[in-house]
Design a protein around this motif. Sequence first.
Motif, PDB file in Angstrom:
ATOM      1  N   CYS A   1       0.821  -1.206   0.000  1.00 15.12           N
ATOM      2  CA  CYS A   1       0.000   0.000   0.000  1.00 15.12           C
ATOM      3  C   CYS A   1       0.858   1.260   0.000  1.00 15.12           C
ATOM      4  N   ILE A   2       0.486   2.186  -0.839  1.00 16.16           N
ATOM      5  CA  ILE A   2       1.084   3.526  -0.792  1.00 16.16           C
ATOM      6  C   ILE A   2       0.017   4.436  -0.200  1.00 16.16           C
ATOM      7  N   VAL A   3       0.372   5.138   0.849  1.00 17.28           N
ATOM      8  CA  VAL A   3      -0.627   6.017   1.458  1.00 17.28           C
ATOM      9  C   VAL A   3      -0.421   7.429   0.929  1.00 17.28           C
ATOM     10  N   GLN A   4      -1.526   8.053   0.637  1.00 20.05           N
ATOM     11  CA  GLN A   4      -1.416   9.370   0.021  1.00 20.05           C
ATOM     12  C   GLN A   4      -1.717  10.478   1.030  1.00 20.05           C
ATOM     13  N   VAL A   5      -0.978  11.559   0.888  1.00 13.85           N
ATOM     14  CA  VAL A   5      -1.223  12.764   1.685  1.00 13.85           C
ATOM     15  C   VAL A   5      -1.544  13.868   0.693  1.00 13.85           C
ATOM     16  N   ALA A   6      -2.771  14.352   0.750  1.00 16.58           N
ATOM     17  CA  ALA A   6      -3.151  15.409  -0.184  1.00 16.58           C
ATOM     18  C   ALA A   6      -3.579  16.635   0.602  1.00 16.58           C
TER      19      ALA A   6
END
Lengths: 245, 500, 158, 420
Positions: free
Chosen positions: B215-220
């Motif tokens: 999993c790549i976790v995204q920070v937007a």
Amino acid sequence: MVTIDAKGVYYKELNEKVKEAISSGAEHIELINVNGQRYIGDGISASAKITIHGIPGNDMAAFMNGPTIEVFGNGQDAVGNTMNSGTIVIHGNAGDVTGYAMRGGEIFIKGNVGYRVGIHMKAYQDKVPVMVIGGKAGDFFAEYMAGGKIILLGLGCEGESVVGRYCATGLHGGTLYIRNNFEERYFGKEVQRDELTMEDKEFLKSYLTRFSDYFGYDKQEILGLDFIKFVPVGSRPYGNMYAKW
Amino acid sequence: MALSYAVPNFLIERDESRCIDCQVCVRQCANEVHKFDEDDEKIVSDTMKCVNCHRCVVLCPTKALTVREFPLEFKKNGHWKSDDIKSIYIQAETGGVLLAGMGNDKPYPIYWDKMLINASQVTNPSIDPLREPMEIKTFLGRKPASLEIENGKLKTKLPPQLELEVPVMFSAMSFGSISLNAHKSLARAAREVGTFFNTGEGGLHRDLADFGDNCIVQVASGRFGVHQEYLDAGSAIEIKIGQGAKPGIGGHLPGEKVGPEVSQTRMIPEGSDAISPAPHHDIYSIEDLRQLIYSLKEATNYKKPVFVKIAAVHNVAAIASGIARAGADVIAIDGFRGGTGAAPLRTRDSVGIPIEFALAAVDTRLRQEGIRNQVSLVIGGSIRNSSDIVKAVALGADAVYIGTAALMALGCHLCQKCYTGKCNWGIATQDPRLVKRLNPEIGARRAANLLKAWKHEIKELLGGMGINALESLRGNRLMLRGIDLTEKELEILGIKAAGE
Amino acid sequence: MKRVYAKEEYCIGCRLCEIYCILSHSEYKNDLIKAFKKSLQRPPARIQVEEEGALSFALQCRHCDEAYCVKSCITGAMQKDPETGVVFNEKERCVGCWTCIAACPYGAIIKDETSKKIASKCDLCGQNETPYCVQNCPNGALIFSEEPPYKTSVKGGE
Amino acid sequence: MAYVIIGNSAAAIGAVEGIRKVDRETPITLVSSEPYHTYSRPLISYYLAGKVEESLMVYRKKDFYEKNGVKAILGCRAEALDVEKKSVKLANGQKLPYEKLLIATGGKPFIPPIAGLDKKNVKTFIKLDDVKEIDALVSRGSKVIILGAGLIGLKAAEALAEIGAEVVVVELAEYILSSILDEDAAKIVQKHLENKGIKFELGTTIEKVLGDEEVRAVELKNGSTYTCDLTIVAIGVRPNLELVEGTPVTTEAGIVVNDSMETNIPGIYAAGDVTQGYDMTYGEKRVLPILPNAYKQGETAGINMAGGNAKWAEGFAFNSISFFGLPMTTAGIVNPREEGYQELEKCEPENNLYKKLVLKDGKLVGHISLNCIERSGILTSFIREKVDITNIAEKLLNENGLIVLEEELRHRKLVGGGAA
């Protein structure tokens, strides 16, 4: 208590030391001669207290989850960025984007704050972030705010607006308590005034008492101040903007 | 209300000789197109409501249904095409910004189709991947300028890397824009194949907590669902600056999609809009970006590669250079055909540039500046098949992201109505009745099958070129030739014309 | 024994199981169109979809090890095949008294009044292959398996 | 030696099947006073109405005895039981020694003490021979008086009406089918039956039987008089206890059995209509003369006789019956006579529809489903499984489905079937 002298220490090394101290069980860490080192307290999940003497750098306490940080000096930009829980007390001013996207915890600032402060703060269930600002705020204050509570005292700002332009534009959650002087035209159309309830008064009393205690103000005087409460007009500011293609 | 000037888009044809009135179509259409008429004792269909998602067509057990373009034509006009006219009717009626789903569907040139892959003949013999080892494993992350080896062991400490068994990852799609079952499907497929899915800006649902290794976790900009546990859960963190479908603007998950599960995962109240502002308000410069990259690295003890994802825009090469210098480990670039759950139509269709150009330009620029090794390049926003991937790698990509193709594997029929929340395939919806239509076991199998199939094809194409490691193709533009391209286009792509 | 089990989380309420059940028991086993258009009196489906909001599932006879319908049958028509475990109803001896309906803890026995009144129920499509309902469930919401999909702490029915 | 079974109906057959679950070898001797291969008693009304042939009335296939190693002595009464010597004496003089004995002698019709009911054309309605005799006596236009508006009386009435007889049903109670319905439901059924030509005289009984050798007319207590060609007495059955009279086997209303179906005498079991077994809805021992209960009791007895271990404590009344196409299922306590029950009803006389749920402490203890019997076995199972339905009772009143169940119970049902 563990004391770390930050003089001439690169931020990465300093933060490693802080984390080491915490993982070895230190409950109180004192940092002295801090001079612009960034990312202090970032991503730390613990209940330790960190006291900072000097001026910490940007992104202090970003993603922080639990600790208490007290800064005897000014804070820089992005204090408490996306923080989850914990307490930050700053005996001075704080920079831009303080409390950006914070979801929990508390930030007390004695002095003024920069631009875009409290932007996109949000709340979820029992997580309700609170920010108390002693002085005034720059432009874009509380923009896109989605939850949480901010008290803006505007102490020593008589005769000038305590908020800058585009205050609370796009706000769709949370509550602002703002004292006296401000330019009404600076506010976005997404907020409206509301009556203070008993609950609000209790909340103000509790946080203003702590504010006075942290920064040595006369409690009675601070508690006697009047606030105007702002709440969102709706939780869907842009709900009707679109047409289905 | 005044008369609507809207005309139907689709025509539903029911072959009465095949229809058995079983009403599966009635039950399956969330748009309520089909209905059983009690008086006439037969099923009738409302063409105005049809979005051409093919759910009824596929589920009809006797294949009695067809959906076609509605044959109505406006008077021939070289300038005013029917979509131009229809959009004016809608906007005149509603006063709203036109909202669309999925990616840019305009007939811009597809540069993938204007590039041809080389093959070995006589010299440098081709390789049969069925008999001989073929390495397509890919590592994403900053590579050191040089390696030190001591006593046969690597002495240089490598920055964190992601290890991919196929050079394909599922691009960022948030839980909220897509369903939990879609997320589960992609997560399981990523695990099975040995690659990664990306949370998008919607947090990681608790049911997927075990999938951190894939999993790549995204920070937007909205920072939804971003907290320490989330950052710790992912194998990498992606800072989302922009996306190909809507460069320069933010995102907006409407409150009606914020049900209990989305609410809990994003950590926002149920029913409230989830607004992702256009910019990150802590990033107004490359220096600010560096600050967030390192803030995240500090928060995760430098153990995870940090991606920065941007949309392919005009000066993408310079921006990418800045991102590399800001300390990103991977740059993800999303082309102008990249998909989305919802984007303003005009932005979706007219902002940004083709990923083929963006990729070539960025790779060239980073090489020129001598910093190509400092970042990996992942591109997305139009990858349709394995030859697109091979071409992308030859143009310089380390890996690709697939979004639209992944959703099609799950059943998406590209009706582009994601933003309505009524996805009949259970993908772009939070309606529990629709979400359950996507069984993650089936979804995962289909998505994994797609990647497995592509993996074989990539190996075959590589073998044909006489190359036995994907690494040897990376940036090897000599393996490409252009067709039907101008001098300038060839120059930007850095490839020769076919026949040269 | 292998039974058909419903996974309610993936049942989409399309009722294709019911449709294919009818096909399986019609005179045209491979032609839905004929089964529906030529059979004048279609017997009821022996699998029933229940639906309320987002919850739905399809259920048919559980072929109970200790079948109440068999033990309650007043004529002896309802029987459990000792070899296959299939609970089946012998049409000729069934008089449609519906005692089995009153006995079945799953509500899985259906009144069939298309010709003579009889009790109708799942016969696992003859047990030779995967039952039609399972084969034709578009979303894997029906499985034909020795193992039930849900673990429950308490025993169910019989 | 070994197993002796007295009786040849559901309980006896259940016992054979029960024994054979445990013991495939030891011979079984089965004795029946009727000369027939085991047949379904409830089918006699169908036989009378011409809806079923005698050959299809078999309760088990013709090879049943042979396949199960049963020596069937048919058409021979068991006359005496010698508990000491462990032996049963038959009418033909034969003495059958037993190791394990099952008494499944069923019930016998109760004839009220009204003078004249011993005349030739007064019949009961229990056995195949009864309907064969009736069949010989009636034809289209025959006038029939039926005493008793219970299940048997009304099934007889239906069959006779279907073959064209004029039927008058006389019932002492204020409403029909009082053992399985309440008054509201009974009114609906009565109206339906009246529409089919059956006449009712309720709250009364026969005062006087007129005629010499044969009954020619009856005078009712309410003053009405009906001429008749045939009288059928169907006011109930009583356990057929003749075999155990004068033996140490304990009887009350029926032979008293425990939940293994054993009597007070080790080795002697009893099952079916002859017993007084446990009724879980009442929480006491009662005579429960219904076929499914007889079978289960017989099966339980059989397993235990063969050395297995089975219990049956889930007995309660439950019936499914139709009259002229109007179906009803009922179970458990439908007419609570005490405090502490909750009753939910849905009554739609215009649709011939009635539904009633009876709850005690949140649990279902009885139901009536009239003309809405689909899936009513689910309700029956709630009684058996003692399910708390407090939260779903209202929904159940409108829909018999598993969908209304909460998750845990619903899943239990979805995976049910295995004996585990």
